[in-house]
Design an enzyme around this catalytic site. Structure first.
Site: not given
Ligand code: PEP
Ligand code: MG
Length: 588
Positions: A212, A455, A479, A526
């Protein structure tokens, strides 16, 4: 001497500037420039802070003088002596003065920078006793910082970003040169702080391509390299460095020839950006007339403006957790969240905004002090929807805020990390409950489409259940890759095994898109794959028509879309997915 440090490329471009080395846990101090007439007041702030801590320690010493050896062992008084000595060492204050008056750093930044310089000197000491005094130095600096926090800064924030890009800046020794941040680690919340900062690039020792921290770095649209192992040890404060965000390299103390080469590359990249900018108003349609939706991933409501500027057709992923992070555990209440979501919705001027419910945990702790050391595998633990379902009050507060924001424009509500039918049913009934609560209070709310992220492999393998309950699906490839391949996405030591082209990953992505299309349900990607031009043709060939990515990547992906013939790509894409070696087939 010129040398290079290799890491993982996460955000494109070239940055050339002086290094600002930030120690672990020091990234959360403010970084901004002061004006020349504010220098004296800023130096005074550190001096007052230092003197206050000296007085505090002297008082403590006085108190313990009268105590017996039991209550106040000799070691305590010796330790206080060391702290006093460090505080009164002129090298500390002289260094701080240098950073403030020569570089115009604000007081906190100057203090932590000088702390880094002195800490290095301690690291290099032969004597064990002296080397260990580094911890004491950090403690006294911490005390000064804490004291300064309580003092109002006379200097107005926010900072004025200074981003010069000319290579000839290197000949200029003034303060007005770009700065690049080199740190051991930065949390996603730290990165977010740098959105409005003075830094022209970042390098961190740890992290993977889709950690992240890397994702936020990419959203800042400045060159960044992560996983550069010991970069923060090898670079010294104020060294000249080049960050090559395309190659994942940092060059320290570059020679004039290398500088000239990178100066040229930097100008080329700027020209390319300028060329892409012309596509902003061009509709994203393939050669064979297929309309493609290019959406933005955002972290904060203010990012809606960047999304609009990049020509996004809406927000495909609003990572709402960034409203929750770095707040020392205090959650935003319903009103604060509602106003934040509303700002994003209104900012998009009638285009849809997909708000994902909070996804904290794993490498996104709520705040650093809560880093989940108790659980050995936080990525497999109480993360995202699992955490939300374990905190139903908090979750319903967020749901109410999202429902209320939907009064102001089209909103999609997206749920992360679902795997079980029971989680789906619990989530949906909490949404109903949140609506009922608003009804009872007589508060207006709007309609929302409800979607799930795919995910976790278990979700991709039970699409029938998901499609029964949800209006749309959004594939979180970051993920999905992590969980399919059992690779921690934030761990640089296994980064070489993190492979979006693994046949198992591509198979799950392809099946999800195909099943949604068969059932006439909307599907988007996404994860970072959606913004990587290397995969645009493949995803188009697999039937994807909705891509959500950092705003900075939209135009490059659009260029790929404009050059593609979706129908002709279909058989090729099927062959790539069926191949034993998709990354090679992708090149064909
Ligand atoms: C993903 O997992 O691909 C995703 C988009 O969510 P995040 O990166 O926030 O986990
Ligand atoms: Mg995810």
């Amino acid at each position: 001497m010129t040398f290079a440090v290799h890491g993982i490329a996460v955000a494109r471009g070239i940055a050339i500037g002086r290094a600002v080395v930030v120690g672990s846990g020091r990234a959360d101090v403010a970084h901004y420039f002061v004006k020349p007439h504010e220098i004296e007041a800023e130096i005074e702030r550190v001096r007052v802070g230092r003197d206050a801590v000296v007085e505090e320690i002297q008082r403590l010493q006085h108190t313990i003088t009268g105590m017996g050896p039991k209550e106040a062992p000799h070691e305590l008084s010796a330790l206080l002596d060391v702290h006093l000595m460090l505080l009164q060492d002129e090298e500390l204050i002289d260094g701080v003065k240098h950073w403030i008056s020569e570089r115009l750093y604000n007081a906190e930044w100057a203090l932590t920078t000088q702390l880094e310089v002195l800490a290095r000197q301690f690291d290099d000491m032969e004597d064990d006793y002296l080397r260990e005094r580094k911890a004491d130095l950090e403690q006294v600096a911490e005390r000064i910082l804490r004291y300064m926090k309580g003092m109002a800064s006379p200097v107005a924030q926010p900072p004025t970003p200074r981003r010069k890009t000319q290579q000839d800046l290197l000949l200029d020794d003034s303060v007005d040169v770009p700065l690049v941040l080199v740190a051991h680690d930065l949390s996603p919340a730290d990165m977010l702080q740098f959105k409005q900062s003075v830094f022209a690039g970042f390098v961190t020792d740890v992290g993977g391509k889709t950690s992240h921290t890397a994702i936020v770095a990419r959203s800042l649209d400045i060159p960044a390299v992560v996983g550069a192992r010991s970069a923060s040890q090898l670079v010294r404060q104020d060294d000249w460095v080049i960050i090559d965000g395309d190659a994942g390299v940092m060059i320290v103390d570059p020679s004039p020839i290398i500088l000239a080469e990178y100066g040229f590359k930097q100008r080329q990249a700027e020209l390319e950006r300028g060329r892409l900018g012309r596509l902003r108003h061009t509709p994203a349609v393939t050669l064979d007339g297929q309309k493609v939706e290019l959406l933005a991933n955002i972290e904060l409501p203010e990012d809606a403006a960047t999304a609009l500027k990049a020509g996004a057709a809406g927000v495909g992923l609003f990572r709402s957790e960034f409203l929750f992070m770095g707040r020392k555990g205090r959650m935003p209440d319903e009103e604060e969240q509602y106003l934040g979501y509303r700002r994003a919705v209104e900012g998009m001027e009638g285009m849809p905004v997909t708000i994902r419910t909070v996804d904290v945990g794993a490498d996104k702790p709520l705040d650093e002090s809560r880093r989940d050391a108790a659980h050995l595998n936080p990525a497999l633990g109480l993360r995202a929807i699992r955490w939300s379902l374990s905190e139903p009050e908090m979750f319903r507060t967020q749901l109410r805020a999202i429902l209320r924001a939907a009064v102001h424009g089209p909103v999609n509500l997206l749920v992360p990390m679902l795997a079980h039918g029971s989680e789906i049913r619990q989530t949906l009934s909490l949404i109903d409950f949140a609506r009922a609560e608003l009804d009872n209070r007589g508060v207006a709310y709007g309609p929302v489409r409800i979607g799930a992220m795919i995910e976790i492999p278990a979700a991709a393998l039970s699409l029938r259940t998901f499609l029964k309950y949800f209006d749309f699906l959004s594939i979180g490839t970051n993920d999905l890759i992590q969980y399919t391949l059992a690779i921690d996405r934030a761990d640089e030591s296994v980064a070489h095994l993190y492979d979006p082209c693994h046949p198992a990953v591509l198979g799950l992505v392809a099946d999800t898109i195909a099943e949604c299309r068969r059932q006439g349900k909307d599907v988007a990607v996404c994860g970072e794959m959606a913004g990587d031009v290397q995969f645009t043709r493949l995803l188009l060939g697999l039937g994807l028509r909705s891509f959500s990515m950092h705003p900075a990547q939209i135009l490059a992906v659009k260029q790929e879309v404009l050059r593609a013939d979706a129908a002709r790509l279909e058989p090729w894409a099927r062959a790539v997915v069926a191949s034993d070696d998709p990354s090679q087939a992708l090149e064909s």
